[in-house]
Design an enzyme around this catalytic site. Structure first.
Site, short mmCIF file in Angstrom:
data_model
loop_
_atom_site.label_atom_id
_atom_site.label_comp_id
_atom_site.label_asym_id
_atom_site.label_seq_id
_atom_site.Cartn_x
_atom_site.Cartn_y
_atom_site.Cartn_z
N ARG A 64 32.46 48.82 49.24
CA ARG A 64 31.04 49.12 49.45
C ARG A 64 30.39 48.14 50.42
O ARG A 64 29.36 48.46 51.03
CB ARG A 64 30.31 49.19 48.11
CG ARG A 64 30.63 50.46 47.32
CD ARG A 64 30.08 50.41 45.91
NE ARG A 64 30.76 49.43 45.10
CZ ARG A 64 31.83 49.68 44.35
NH1 ARG A 64 32.32 50.89 44.26
NH2 ARG A 64 32.40 48.70 43.66
N GLU A 101 39.55 39.14 35.29
CA GLU A 101 39.59 39.04 33.82
C GLU A 101 41.02 39.31 33.32
O GLU A 101 41.53 38.60 32.46
CB GLU A 101 38.59 40.04 33.23
CG GLU A 101 38.36 39.81 31.75
CD GLU A 101 37.31 40.75 31.19
OE1 GLU A 101 36.78 41.57 31.96
OE2 GLU A 101 37.04 40.66 29.98
P1 5GP Z 1 33.13 39.84 41.14
O1 5GP Z 1 34.27 39.51 42.02
O2 5GP Z 1 31.85 39.17 41.56
O3 5GP Z 1 33.42 39.64 39.68
O4 5GP Z 1 32.89 41.41 41.23
C1 5GP Z 1 32.22 41.97 42.32
C2 5GP Z 1 33.09 42.97 43.01
O5 5GP Z 1 33.45 44.01 42.12
C3 5GP Z 1 32.34 43.62 44.15
O6 5GP Z 1 33.25 43.91 45.22
C4 5GP Z 1 31.79 44.90 43.54
O7 5GP Z 1 31.82 45.98 44.45
C5 5GP Z 1 32.69 45.19 42.35
N1 5GP Z 1 31.91 45.44 41.11
C6 5GP Z 1 32.09 44.87 39.91
N2 5GP Z 1 31.24 45.36 39.01
C7 5GP Z 1 30.49 46.28 39.64
C8 5GP Z 1 29.39 47.13 39.23
O8 5GP Z 1 28.91 47.17 38.09
N3 5GP Z 1 28.86 47.93 40.19
C9 5GP Z 1 29.33 47.92 41.47
N4 5GP Z 1 28.73 48.74 42.34
N5 5GP Z 1 30.36 47.14 41.88
C10 5GP Z 1 30.92 46.32 40.98
#
Ligand code: 5GP
Length: 179
Positions: A64, A101
C-alpha cells in the site's frame, strides 16, 4: 472538522482479519472516493513541498506504500523507488530481515535505487509494531541514504511502533491515530 477526523471516517475496521482478534484498518475507502483521495495525498504533498522537508526520492513500502508513495513522488516531481517483499525485484538487491509476531519477513531494495547522501521520504499506509518501516530505513541507510522522515496514514500508537521508530532516530508524520 480536522483532517484527522475527516480521514478517519473513511477508514474501515474489519474485525478478525486476517486472523481472529485482529482489527484490520482498511484504507481502501480513502482511495476509492476521488475527493478524499485528493485530500489525503495533498496532506502529504503540502508537507513535503516545504524546502526544508522536500526529499530527493520517495521510497514506498510493499504494497500500500506503493499507491501513496508513487502519487506523492509524482506531485513532488521526484523519483519513486519500491521496497519489496523478498523475491520480487529482478536486479541486484540489498535485503533486511526483521521479526514478526510469528516468524520473520525479508524486504529488498535495488542496490542502485538511491545514492549516498540522498534524502529519502519513506512511506507506508500504517505503522503497527514499526518493524516494516524500521527495516525500510535500514535498507536505505545500507546504501548511504538519509531517511528524513517516515510518513503513514495511520498510526497504532498503543503498539509502541511509532515511539520505537522516533527513539531510533526516525521523525514521523501520520494523519490518523487508532487506539
Ligand atoms: P508493522 O511492521 O508496523 O508491525 O506493520 C505495518 C505493516 O503491516 C504495514 O506495511 C501495513 O501495511 C501492514 N499492516 C499491519 N496491520 C495493518 C492494518 O490493520 N491495516 C493496514 N492497512 N495495514 C496493516
Amino acid at each position: 472538522t480536522t483532517i484527522n477526523d475527516y480521514l478517519r471516517q473513511y477508514i474501515r475496521t474489519v474485525p478478525d482479519w486476517p486472523a481472529p482478534g485482529v482489527q484490520f484498518r482498511d484504507i481502501t475507502p480513502l482511495l476509492q472516493d476521488p475527493k478524499v483521495f485528493r485530500v489525503l495525498i495533498d496532506a502529504f504533498v503540502h508537507r513535503y513541498m516545504d524546502p526544508a522537508l522536500r526529499p530527493d526520492v520517495v521510497a514506498g513500502l510493499d504494497a500500500r506504500g506503493f499507491i501513496l508513495g508513487a502519487v506523492v513522488a509524482y506531485e513532488l516531481n521526484v523519483g519513486f523507488v519500491p521496497i519489496r517483499k523478498k523475491g520480487k525485484l529482478p536486479f541486484t538487491t540489498v535485503e533486511e530481515t526483521y521479526e514478526l509476531e510469528y516468524g520473520s519477513a525479508t524486504v529488498e531494495l535495488h542496490a542502485d535505487a538511491v545514492k549516498p547522501g540522498d534524502r529519502v521520504l519513506l512511506i507506508d499506509d500504517l505503522i503497527a509494531t514499526g518493524g516494516t518501516m524500521m527495516a525500510g530505513k535500514k535498507l536505505l541507510e545500507k546504501l548511504g541514504a538519509e531517511v528524513i522522515e517516515g510518513a503513514a496514514i495511520v498510526d497504532l500508537p498503543e503498539l509502541g511502533g511509532s515511539d520505537r521508530l522516533r527513539a531510533g532516530g526516525l521523525p514521523l508524520y501520520t494523519l490518523v491515530d487508532f487506539a
